[in-house]
Design a protein around this motif. Structure first.
Motif, PDB file in Angstrom:
ATOM      1  N   VAL A   1      31.517  34.450  32.445  1.00  0.00           N
ATOM      2  CA  VAL A   1      31.718  35.499  32.371  1.00  0.00           C
ATOM      3  C   VAL A   1      32.544  36.245  33.031  1.00  0.00           C
ATOM      4  N   TYR A   2      33.318  36.988  32.686  1.00  0.00           N
ATOM      5  CA  TYR A   2      35.055  37.952  32.388  1.00  0.00           C
ATOM      6  C   TYR A   2      34.148  38.950  32.783  1.00  0.00           C
ATOM      7  N   ILE A   3      35.236  39.383  34.636  1.00  0.00           N
ATOM      8  CA  ILE A   3      34.609  40.474  34.356  1.00  0.00           C
ATOM      9  C   ILE A   3      36.275  41.071  34.943  1.00  0.00           C
ATOM     10  N   LEU A   4      36.527  42.177  33.625  1.00  0.00           N
ATOM     11  CA  LEU A   4      37.758  42.178  33.348  1.00  0.00           C
ATOM     12  C   LEU A   4      38.352  43.635  34.268  1.00  0.00           C
ATOM     13  N   ASP A   5      39.476  43.885  34.681  1.00  0.00           N
ATOM     14  CA  ASP A   5      40.525  44.424  35.069  1.00  0.00           C
ATOM     15  C   ASP A   5      40.496  46.525  34.080  1.00  0.00           C
ATOM     16  N   ASP A   6      40.147  47.191  34.818  1.00  0.00           N
ATOM     17  CA  ASP A   6      39.907  48.468  33.716  1.00  0.00           C
ATOM     18  C   ASP A   6      41.290  47.962  32.566  1.00  0.00           C
ATOM     19  N   ALA A   7      42.256  47.786  33.044  1.00  0.00           N
ATOM     20  CA  ALA A   7      43.551  48.238  31.801  1.00  0.00           C
ATOM     21  C   ALA A   7      43.790  47.323  31.361  1.00  0.00           C
TER      22      ALA A   7
ATOM     23  N   PRO B   1      39.672  40.919  38.225  1.00  0.00           N
ATOM     24  CA  PRO B   1      39.219  40.697  39.092  1.00  0.00           C
ATOM     25  C   PRO B   1      38.224  39.602  39.620  1.00  0.00           C
ATOM     26  N   ALA B   2      37.314  38.883  38.810  1.00  0.00           N
ATOM     27  CA  ALA B   2      36.225  37.797  38.825  1.00  0.00           C
ATOM     28  C   ALA B   2      35.762  37.493  38.059  1.00  0.00           C
ATOM     29  N   TYR B   3      34.913  36.286  38.070  1.00  0.00           N
ATOM     30  CA  TYR B   3      34.385  35.654  36.923  1.00  0.00           C
ATOM     31  C   TYR B   3      32.965  34.749  37.004  1.00  0.00           C
ATOM     32  N   ILE B   4      32.214  34.660  36.448  1.00  0.00           N
ATOM     33  CA  ILE B   4      30.809  34.662  37.194  1.00  0.00           C
ATOM     34  C   ILE B   4      30.654  32.950  35.712  1.00  0.00           C
TER      35      ILE B   4
ATOM     36  N   ALA C   1      38.635  37.439  43.056  1.00  0.00           N
ATOM     37  CA  ALA C   1      40.045  37.883  43.923  1.00  0.00           C
ATOM     38  C   ALA C   1      40.988  39.181  43.735  1.00  0.00           C
ATOM     39  N   ARG C   2      42.343  38.917  43.932  1.00  0.00           N
ATOM     40  CA  ARG C   2      42.757  40.616  43.633  1.00  0.00           C
ATOM     41  C   ARG C   2      42.757  40.630  42.365  1.00  0.00           C
ATOM     42  N   GLU C   3      43.274  39.155  42.389  1.00  0.00           N
ATOM     43  CA  GLU C   3      43.723  39.264  40.512  1.00  0.00           C
ATOM     44  C   GLU C   3      43.460  38.179  39.706  1.00  0.00           C
ATOM     45  N   LEU C   4      43.405  37.262  39.378  1.00  0.00           N
ATOM     46  CA  LEU C   4      43.246  36.457  38.408  1.00  0.00           C
ATOM     47  C   LEU C   4      43.660  36.654  36.933  1.00  0.00           C
ATOM     48  N   ASN C   5      44.486  35.151  36.097  1.00  0.00           N
ATOM     49  CA  ASN C   5      44.712  35.874  34.905  1.00  0.00           C
ATOM     50  C   ASN C   5      44.599  34.852  33.949  1.00  0.00           C
ATOM     51  N   ALA C   6      44.685  35.286  32.525  1.00  0.00           N
ATOM     52  CA  ALA C   6      44.775  33.617  31.237  1.00  0.00           C
ATOM     53  C   ALA C   6      44.782  34.362  30.288  1.00  0.00           C
ATOM     54  N   SER C   7      44.623  34.186  29.244  1.00  0.00           N
ATOM     55  CA  SER C   7      45.381  34.503  28.003  1.00  0.00           C
ATOM     56  C   SER C   7      43.896  34.033  27.316  1.00  0.00           C
ATOM     57  N   ALA C   8      43.289  35.047  26.022  1.00  0.00           N
ATOM     58  CA  ALA C   8      42.361  34.479  25.094  1.00  0.00           C
ATOM     59  C   ALA C   8      42.498  35.153  24.084  1.00  0.00           C
ATOM     60  N   ASP C   9      42.874  35.188  22.331  1.00  0.00           N
ATOM     61  CA  ASP C   9      43.911  35.355  21.543  1.00  0.00           C
ATOM     62  C   ASP C   9      45.490  36.177  21.551  1.00  0.00           C
ATOM     63  N   GLY C  10      45.275  35.594  22.214  1.00  0.00           N
ATOM     64  CA  GLY C  10      47.207  35.935  22.312  1.00  0.00           C
ATOM     65  C   GLY C  10      46.707  36.781  23.183  1.00  0.00           C
TER      66      GLY C  10
END
Length: 114
Positions: free
Chosen positions: A45-51, A31-34, A16-25
């Protein structure tokens, strides 16, 4: 301590363009997960944005669920492994979740794709 190994039976990729979640606060952007599923367990497997901040991997045995957080540049590695290798296994460790991993079964040295 709980550790398990399971064979990945199916996987799905969501991009997706941008997905959001929270973990460890932490607020995560990815942009993707598997999602990899076995008979009983699954791992995301969370594919994290560079930032995005990088939380610790997890394995929650009571939920039969693990996570692996990786930088965007590793996306192709995971997809390639799932598309081109068989069998693929997942290792999850509740005490050392940084060891959570996908890996192949044993193959002969020098085996190549036809």
């Amino acid at each position: 301590m709980a550790t398990i190994t399971f064979e990945v039976k199916t996987y799905e990729v969501k991009i997706a363009r941008e997905l959001n979640a929270s973990a460890d606060g932490l607020s995560l952007k990815f942009p993707a997960y598997i999602l990899c599923r076995g008979d009983k367990y699954h791992v995301v497997v969370y594919i994290l944005d560079d930032a995005s901040p990088v939380p610790a991997n997890t394995f929650i045995p009571t939920r039969n669920r693990g996570t692996i957080f990786v930088p965007r540049w590793q996306f192709e590695w995971f997809v390639d492994l799932l598309r081109n290798e068989k069998p693929v296994y997942c290792y999850l460790n509740s005490d050392s979740p940084n060891w959570n991993a996908l890996y192949t079964g044993q193959e002969p040295v020098g085996e190549h794709e036809l």
